[in-house]
Design a protein around this motif. Structure first.
Motif, PDB file in Angstrom:
ATOM      1  N   ASN A 183      23.118   8.908  31.917  1.00  0.00           N
ATOM      2  CA  ASN A 183      24.334   8.239  31.475  1.00  0.00           C
ATOM      3  C   ASN A 183      24.893   7.312  32.574  1.00  0.00           C
ATOM      4  OD1 ASN A 183      27.213   7.900  30.965  1.00  0.00           O
ATOM      5  ND2 ASN A 183      26.870   9.320  29.256  1.00  0.00           N
ATOM      6  N   ILE A 184      24.932   7.804  33.800  1.00  0.00           N
ATOM      7  CA  ILE A 184      25.439   6.982  34.913  1.00  0.00           C
ATOM      8  C   ILE A 184      24.534   5.766  35.121  1.00  0.00           C
ATOM      9  CG2 ILE A 184      25.833   6.915  37.413  1.00  0.00           C
ATOM     10  CD1 ILE A 184      26.662   9.835  37.269  1.00  0.00           C
ATOM     11  N   ALA A 185      23.216   6.002  35.048  1.00  0.00           N
ATOM     12  CA  ALA A 185      22.281   4.893  35.235  1.00  0.00           C
ATOM     13  C   ALA A 185      22.487   3.824  34.156  1.00  0.00           C
ATOM     14  CB  ALA A 185      20.845   5.416  35.209  1.00  0.00           C
ATOM     15  N   GLU A 186      22.714   4.286  32.901  1.00  0.00           N
ATOM     16  CA  GLU A 186      22.924   3.328  31.811  1.00  0.00           C
ATOM     17  C   GLU A 186      24.200   2.524  32.016  1.00  0.00           C
ATOM     18  OE1 GLU A 186      22.775   5.745  28.293  1.00  0.00           O
ATOM     19  OE2 GLU A 186      20.579   5.866  28.347  1.00  0.00           O
ATOM     20  N   LYS A 187      25.253   3.202  32.479  1.00  0.00           N
ATOM     21  CA  LYS A 187      26.540   2.516  32.632  1.00  0.00           C
ATOM     22  C   LYS A 187      26.565   1.565  33.818  1.00  0.00           C
ATOM     23  CE  LYS A 187      29.618   5.846  30.405  1.00  0.00           C
ATOM     24  NZ  LYS A 187      30.362   7.091  30.650  1.00  0.00           N
ATOM     25  N   THR A 188      25.763   1.842  34.844  1.00  0.00           N
ATOM     26  CA  THR A 188      25.859   1.045  36.071  1.00  0.00           C
ATOM     27  C   THR A 188      24.654   0.140  36.292  1.00  0.00           C
ATOM     28  OG1 THR A 188      24.770   2.800  37.325  1.00  0.00           O
ATOM     29  CG2 THR A 188      27.175   2.851  37.255  1.00  0.00           C
ATOM     30  N   GLY A 189      23.616   0.344  35.501  1.00  0.00           N
ATOM     31  CA  GLY A 189      22.394  -0.421  35.728  1.00  0.00           C
ATOM     32  C   GLY A 189      21.572   0.116  36.894  1.00  0.00           C
ATOM     33  N   ALA A 190      21.937   1.299  37.384  1.00  0.00           N
ATOM     34  CA  ALA A 190      21.211   1.896  38.509  1.00  0.00           C
ATOM     35  C   ALA A 190      19.829   2.375  38.060  1.00  0.00           C
ATOM     36  CB  ALA A 190      22.014   3.075  39.075  1.00  0.00           C
ATOM     37  N   THR A 191      18.960   2.606  39.027  1.00  0.00           N
ATOM     38  CA  THR A 191      17.627   3.154  38.761  1.00  0.00           C
ATOM     39  C   THR A 191      17.743   4.674  38.630  1.00  0.00           C
ATOM     40  OG1 THR A 191      16.741   1.424  40.156  1.00  0.00           O
ATOM     41  CG2 THR A 191      15.250   3.253  39.618  1.00  0.00           C
TER      42      THR A 191
END
Lengths: 375, 75
Positions: A183-191
């Motif tokens: 979820n965090i990766a989706e919201k921030t564009g992180a890997t």
């Protein structure tokens, strides 16, 4: 007399500061026995709210007049009712805002160290459930490790210190709590990095995390080095951050070690667990500060509320690291294990992306203590 | 299942389902059955424990479209 409100943050402070508190827990007996608010100097009295509908006169002698009193229930409604009744009897009491639901979801960020050139590492203590997650910050970039599903807390925290989350890791496929990593990766564009051996059934794309991978955070380049350390799961991977901190996931805790049985493969994985703890970790510097993904008992908390210890100290003191006999070790981690975490199979499937429960269902799945360790 | 009285506690949060159940139960005779409809998930464990401590019998429960239904026989 008045009824006061106490937040999970207020209660967390009392736990960290080892203050006294009298907790009147009005949930039913089995819920209380299974899981409660733990504090070194907390006292308890449990009576279900529905025993008190006709009045609280019968329990007045159980409630001390010289201690702060907190009434606790599952969601807060019943604790307000009981607190008001006690107040009518002349007592000053508080109720826990949001009840055990809020307690289970509270995360307290604690800084556990400075990294080179102004970098920082924070531990997020999920005090009610014993889960620990991490944020490594360097020069405006941040990495999150073993995030809980309360993703807003990490996003807001990163915002508050002016950092952008660029990498998200899970040390393994969790069975005790729902990961917020994807979820965090989706919201921030992180890997989003996952150990591929734990991710064979996942339904989403991720970056495979392999032994020896080095990920650099920020321009100042804080190094996060992956170390394959199977045993709790087949993919379990540890991280060495800035050559100073060992993020041990669910392999090694302060006063206990990981259990190999949550995917039903205890006998197969016990050898891996032993090799990770007795060989792979042994080769590391004893000066590394171990930062685990859980604590089991409140006594494991340091003065400032953080959970950490030098690897060398754990090799001297942690019983699970000092069992010479392999058969004895095998027995410890495969027999007489504590009950498995609530809904652990459903939690694993949720973390694989196979199930998509709504928030209320997720909350229900995570109820109770985590039980990922053996002592 | 035959009930002597039906209590609608849908949409109510803890402790109200039990407060209302207790009140409704007071109006029944021993041996009569109260049917309760609730949506608060916590109601299940709490009603079972409450019935037991009050000497009543939880005869049956089921879930229908997110509504929890209980039948309690007055003791």
């Amino acid at each position: 007399m008045t009824v006061n409100v106490m937040t999970s943050k207020d209660v967390t402070k009392k736990v960290f500061d080892k203050e006294e508190l009298f907790i009147l827990d009005v949930r039913n007996e089995s819920d209380f026995q299974d899981w409660k608010i733990e504090g070194e100097n907390f006292d308890y009295f449990n009576i279900p709210y529905f025993e008190l509908l006709d009045g609280v006169e019968g329990i007045m002698d159980k409630i001390p007049s010289d201690k702060e009193v907190l009434v606790v229930c599952a969601k807060e409604g019943s604790s307000i009712m009981v607190a008001e009744m006690l107040s009518d009897e002349g007592l000053t009491v508080s109720y826990l805002k949001g009840g055990m639901k809020a307690w289970s979801e509270h995360l307290e960020p604690v800084k556990v160290g400075d990294l080179k050139d102004g970098g920082e590492i924070y531990q997020f203590v999920r005090i009610g459930k014993g889960c620990l997650s991490y944020m490594v910050v360097s020069n405006g970039d941040a990495a999150v490790i073993d995030a809980t599903r309360m993703t807003d807390i990490y996003l807001e925290f990163a915002d508050s210190i002016g950092a952008k989350i660029t990498h998200v890791f899970d040390t393994h496929l969790h069975a005790d709590h729902i990961s917020g990593g994807r979820n965090i990766a989706e919201k921030t564009g992180a890997t989003y990095w996952l150990p591929p051996k734990d991710a064979t059934e996942v339904t989403f794309s991720y970056q495979p995390l392999e032994d020896g991978n080095d990920v650099e955070i920020g321009n100042v380049k804080i190094n996060i080095h992956a170390l394959y350390s199977p045993g709790h799961t087949i993919g379990s991977t540890s991280f060495i951050v800035d050559e100073r901190f060992l993020l041990s996931g669910d392999i090694l805790f302060i006063d206990s070690i990981g259990r190999p049985d949550l995917a039903g493969l205890a006998q197969d994985w016990v050898g891996d667990l032993r090799e990770s703890l007795y060989k792979r970790y042994r080769e590391l510097s004893e000066d590394l500060i171990v930062l685990p993904a859980h604590f089991m008992i409140i006594e494991e908390l340091n003065e400032d509320g953080s959970v950490s210890e030098k690897l060398g100290t754990l090799y001297a003191k942690n019983h699970g690291l000092n069992i010479e006999d392999e058969n004895e070790f095998r027995k410890l981690v495969t027999e007489n294990l504590p009950p498995q975490p609530n809904a652990y199979q459903e939690i694993r499937e949720t973390n694989m992306g196979k199930l998509n429960p709504d928030e209320e269902k997720q909350r229900e799945m995570e109820i109770g203590p985590n039980r990922c360790a053996v002592r | 299942m035959e009930a002597n009285k039906i209590l609608d506690a849908k949409g109510l949060a803890c402790p109200m389902p039990i407060v209302k159940t207790k009140k409704a139960m007071n109006e029944l005779e021993s041996g009569q059955v109260l049917e309760i409809h609730a949506t608060d998930k916590g109601a299940k464990n709490d009603l079972a424990a409450w019935a037991k401590s009050g000497g009543h019998e939880l005869i049956s429960h089921e879930v229908e479209n997110d509504v929890l239904k209980f039948w309690i026989k007055k003791g």
